[in-house]
Design a protein around this motif. Structure first.
Motif, PDB file in Angstrom:
ATOM      1  N   VAL A 113       0.860  -1.187   0.000  1.00  0.00           N
ATOM      2  CA  VAL A 113       0.000   0.000   0.000  1.00  0.00           C
ATOM      3  C   VAL A 113       0.896   1.236   0.000  1.00  0.00           C
ATOM      4  CG1 VAL A 113      -1.876   1.208   1.165  1.00  0.00           C
ATOM      5  CG2 VAL A 113      -1.670  -1.279   1.377  1.00  0.00           C
ATOM      6  N   ALA A 114       0.644   2.132  -0.928  1.00  0.00           N
ATOM      7  CA  ALA A 114       1.462   3.340  -1.001  1.00  0.00           C
ATOM      8  C   ALA A 114       0.781   4.469  -0.242  1.00  0.00           C
ATOM      9  CB  ALA A 114       1.672   3.746  -2.446  1.00  0.00           C
ATOM     10  N   GLU A 115       1.587   5.463   0.039  1.00  0.00           N
ATOM     11  CA  GLU A 115       1.115   6.679   0.700  1.00  0.00           C
ATOM     12  C   GLU A 115      -0.062   7.300  -0.052  1.00  0.00           C
ATOM     13  OE1 GLU A 115       3.621  10.439   1.497  1.00  0.00           O
ATOM     14  OE2 GLU A 115       4.875   8.680   1.939  1.00  0.00           O
ATOM     15  N   ASN A 118      -2.886   4.070  -3.353  1.00  0.00           N
ATOM     16  CA  ASN A 118      -2.877   2.954  -4.300  1.00  0.00           C
ATOM     17  C   ASN A 118      -2.321   1.707  -3.637  1.00  0.00           C
ATOM     18  OD1 ASN A 118      -3.798   4.659  -6.239  1.00  0.00           O
ATOM     19  ND2 ASN A 118      -1.744   5.112  -7.049  1.00  0.00           N
ATOM     20  N   ASN A 119      -2.859   0.561  -4.061  1.00  0.00           N
ATOM     21  CA  ASN A 119      -2.238  -0.664  -3.555  1.00  0.00           C
ATOM     22  C   ASN A 119      -2.202  -1.751  -4.619  1.00  0.00           C
ATOM     23  OD1 ASN A 119      -4.509  -2.822  -2.956  1.00  0.00           O
ATOM     24  ND2 ASN A 119      -5.344  -0.786  -2.483  1.00  0.00           N
ATOM     25  N   ARG A 120      -1.223  -2.606  -4.482  1.00  0.00           N
ATOM     26  CA  ARG A 120      -1.008  -3.684  -5.455  1.00  0.00           C
ATOM     27  C   ARG A 120      -0.558  -4.932  -4.715  1.00  0.00           C
ATOM     28  NH1 ARG A 120      -2.966  -0.765  -8.372  1.00  0.00           N
ATOM     29  NH2 ARG A 120      -2.511  -0.112 -10.507  1.00  0.00           N
ATOM     30  N   ASN A 121      -1.000  -6.078  -5.230  1.00  0.00           N
ATOM     31  CA  ASN A 121      -0.442  -7.313  -4.713  1.00  0.00           C
ATOM     32  C   ASN A 121       0.725  -7.678  -5.612  1.00  0.00           C
ATOM     33  OD1 ASN A 121      -0.059 -10.263  -4.473  1.00  0.00           O
ATOM     34  ND2 ASN A 121      -1.761 -10.062  -3.049  1.00  0.00           N
ATOM     35  N   THR A 122       1.912  -7.723  -5.028  1.00  0.00           N
ATOM     36  CA  THR A 122       3.073  -7.967  -5.898  1.00  0.00           C
ATOM     37  C   THR A 122       4.161  -8.744  -5.177  1.00  0.00           C
ATOM     38  OG1 THR A 122       4.536  -6.931  -7.503  1.00  0.00           O
ATOM     39  CG2 THR A 122       4.319  -5.829  -5.384  1.00  0.00           C
ATOM     40  N   LYS A 176       8.981   8.693  -0.424  1.00  0.00           N
ATOM     41  CA  LYS A 176       7.607   8.379  -0.019  1.00  0.00           C
ATOM     42  C   LYS A 176       7.582   7.062   0.740  1.00  0.00           C
ATOM     43  CE  LYS A 176       5.476  11.863  -2.185  1.00  0.00           C
ATOM     44  NZ  LYS A 176       6.713  12.541  -2.618  1.00  0.00           N
ATOM     45  N   LYS A 177       6.456   6.847   1.415  1.00  0.00           N
ATOM     46  CA  LYS A 177       6.357   5.645   2.222  1.00  0.00           C
ATOM     47  C   LYS A 177       5.429   4.617   1.584  1.00  0.00           C
ATOM     48  CE  LYS A 177       7.290   7.997   6.527  1.00  0.00           C
ATOM     49  NZ  LYS A 177       6.635   9.027   7.342  1.00  0.00           N
TER      50      LYS A 177
END
Lengths: 403, 239
Positions: A113-115, A118-122, A176-177
């Motif tokens: 999960v980005a700051e 947005n989120n991605r399964n990777t 960024k986190k």
């Protein structure tokens, strides 16, 4: 009979029924085009796999846990299940000469999960400093990991080119986190785009220090693989043997409980898969070529029957059996030759279209073109032979009386 | 020129044997104009096919120009046909997709005539068969029956044959055009010395020859000189 007369007579009789000749040619065009485009797709895939594997770094050996069962290829090996590669193995391999760099890797899939929200399964890859050297990765923006950062369990992350775009869009990800399994990482670098490399694309990966990946994400002390860069091609086999011997002793086993792959192994496995696939596709394309050939035979038989009287007359005015045979054979060969040339052009066009619009690599080899010309000419000869034989053996009297 | 000795021709269809020619003995001299006459089914066409090397006798000897043809293979027969024999058929047999000139030239592609003199030669043959030269680029379906038969005669002349075999050449023509054809044959016979064998069932047509050979049920029943030969061509015509 002079060759020029033969050509003229054949050409004229084909010209006399343009539609029928055209449709028969079309059958061959489709067959040849199908073969050419399928073969070029196969050749192209082979080349692109080769390129992408080589782009992963040359002269690499990769140690996987578990044993590859013969005949099943490395893909089906249980490398995820077996747990044998540890830090000691890395230390042991480091003792071997002719090694440039070693990269132990831990691999897991997590939701990132980005700051930005947005989120991605990777895939999260725990790596050491040398990972980037071994795998030929270059930084586009920011910095690579330092030894210090790895050893001190720093929660830094380096993003693959694509995942960086997916998570941050137009925002600069540096500093960024991102959150992986409740742990917060700071992005310190973005890699250059690499493209797909067969089955994996590092562009989608998130790289973090292996120490963090082992202890805090995976909860394991094992690696999924250890990649080793050898200084030259000649030393690859020597190093592979050395690794096998040393690790077998270290693991205190009689037979290795791990497998050392070279890039050539992976390449040849992938190539053999592609070859199988290409042969399968070409076979289907070949069937359409066969159907085209039957079309020629059909047309020539009809045309011979229609021309029974003409053949009788030609014989009466002095044509030898061979003259008739040659004319019919030339007609069918001419159809396949024209069909072949047009088919090659269409095939090249299709291959070009596929690489342009479907973004697949295609490669048109001279070999494929030569083979299809030869095959189509042979088809003309083979499928023309029976009608030609039938025509040349006609009894002139019977032929002249034929209604 | 043509010498047939004890020629028999038997067709076999399953168990049934049909005797088409029975013990034919025949001699045709060089430069002769001969009619072979008989009702349909008498075997006259079979006889012509054997003389024309399109068919082989079941037994007997055929000597053409001193050469025994029974020993020759198909290719050699084809070569002899091309060199010595010209055919004229009742149904003309012109190739519909070739024009007059190309139809006449057809035999030359199977013989030794060089390409560059073919057209000239074809025109010469068309002249000899009294074909109007302004029609040489027409196609057969644009021609009358008489013209088509003249094209066929020109085609038969293309390879300078020694003998012309004409199977009912006037059968599809009216009397007047038929006479033009017969006139042409007489002229070729007299001027060029070409041996003509005319096959017909009409007494009137047969009488244009010097000699009539009558055939019935596969046998020669009579051979005689024509008493009142119908002469259409006179030697002094050109003068």
């Amino acid at each position: 009979m002079k060759t020029i007369d033969l050509i003229q007579e054949s050409f004229n009789s084909l010209k006399s029924n343009k539609l029928r000749t055209g449709l028969t040619i079309l059958g061959i065009v489709i067959g040849i085009a199908a073969v050419i485009s399928m073969v070029s797709l196969g050749e192209g895939s082979k080349i692109s796999i080769q390129k992408s594997i080589e782009s992963l770094g040359s002269n690499n050996l990769i140690v996987f846990p578990g044993i590859v069962q013969p005949g099943r290829g490395f893909i089906s090996s249980g490398r995820g299940e077996a747990q044998v590669l540890k830090k000691d193995d890395v230390k042991e391999i480091k003792k071997i000469d002719n090694i440039v760099a070693i990269s132990p890797e831990v691999q897991r899939r997590f939701q990132v999960v980005a700051e930005t929200g947005n989120n991605r399964n990777t895939t999260i890859l725990g790596v050491d400093v040398d990972f980037f050297t071994v795998r030929n990765m270059e930084i586009e923006n920011g910095n690579l990991f330092t030894d210090e950062q790895i050893r001190s369990y720093s929660k830094f992350a380096i993003l693959g080119n694509q995942i960086a775009k997916d998570l941050f869009g137009d925002v600069d990800p540096l500093g960024k986190k991102i959150k992986i399994k409740n742990l917060t990482f700071r992005v310190i670098g973005v890699l250059k785009a690499k493209g797909s490399t067969g089955f994996v694309s590092y562009d989608d990966f998130v790289m973090i220090p292996y120490t963090v990946a082992q202890k805090q994400l995976a909860g394991t002390e094992y690696f999924n693989s250890i990649a080793v860069k050898v200084d030259s091609k000649e030393n690859i086999e020597k190093v592979r043997e050395e690794i096998t011997n040393r690790l077998t002793i270290l693991h205190r086993v009689d037979e290795p409980d791990f497998t050392v792959f070279s890039q050539e192994d992976i390449l040849s496995t992938l190539t053999s898969i592609i070859n199988t696939f290409t042969i399968f596709l070409s076979f289907i394309a070949g069937v359409s070529l066969l159907v085209g050939g039957i079309g020629i035979m059909n047309m020539m038989l009809t045309s011979v029957t229609e021309r029974t009287k003409e053949i009788g007359l030609r014989k009466a005015v002095g044509a030898k059996n061979r003259d008739i045979l040659n004319q019919i054979l030339l007609e069918s060969t001419f159809i396949t030759l024209i069909g072949g040339i047009l088919g090659i052009m269409l095939g090249i066009l299709i291959s070009y279209g596929v690489s342009k619009f479907a973004n697949l690599t295609t490669y048109i080899s001279l070999k494929a073109i030569l083979i299809s010309v030869i095959v189509s000419t042979l088809i003309g000869l083979i499928f023309g032979l029976y009608p030609a034989k039938r025509a040349s053996n006609l009894d002139p009297i019977v032929a002249l009386r034929y209604e | 020129m043509v010498e047939l000795k004890n020629i028999n021709k038997i067709y076999k269809t399953g168990e049934i044997e049909t005797i088409a020619l029975k013990n034919i003995n025949l001699k045709i001299n060089k430069g002769e104009f001969v009619s072979i006459m008989g009702p349909s089914g008498s075997g006259k066409s079979t006889l012509m096919h054997i003389i024309g090397l399109l068919d082989r006798p079941t037994s007997g000897t055929y000597i053409l120009d001193g050469q025994d043809i029974s020993k020759l293979n198909d290719d050699e027969l084809a070569r002899l046909r091309s060199k010595k024999i010209g055919f004229v058929f009742q149904a003309f047999f012109l190739l519909p997709r070739k024009n007059v000139l190309e139809n006449v030239s057809l035999p030359s592609i199977y013989s030794e005539i060089p390409i560059n003199i073919r057209k000239e030669k074809a025109i010469e043959c068309l002249k000899a068969s009294a074909f109007p030269l302004n029609f040489i680029y027409h196609y057969p379906n644009q021609l009358s029956g008489g013209m088509m038969q003249r094209v066929a005669i020109a085609r038969a002349l293309m390879n300078d044959p020694e003998i012309i075999l004409a199977d009912e050449p006037t059968g599809n023509l009216d009397t007047k055009t038929g006479e033009i054809v017969l006139h042409t044959f007489q002229k070729l016979n007299l001027e060029k010395g070409i041996t003509i064998v005319l096959i017909t069932h009409e007494e009137y047509v047969a009488e244009h020859a010097e000699k009539i050979i009558r055939i019935r049920d596969g046998e020669i029943i009579n051979e005689e000189k024509v008493k009142n030969r119908k002469i259409l061509y006179h030697n002094n015509e050109n003068n």
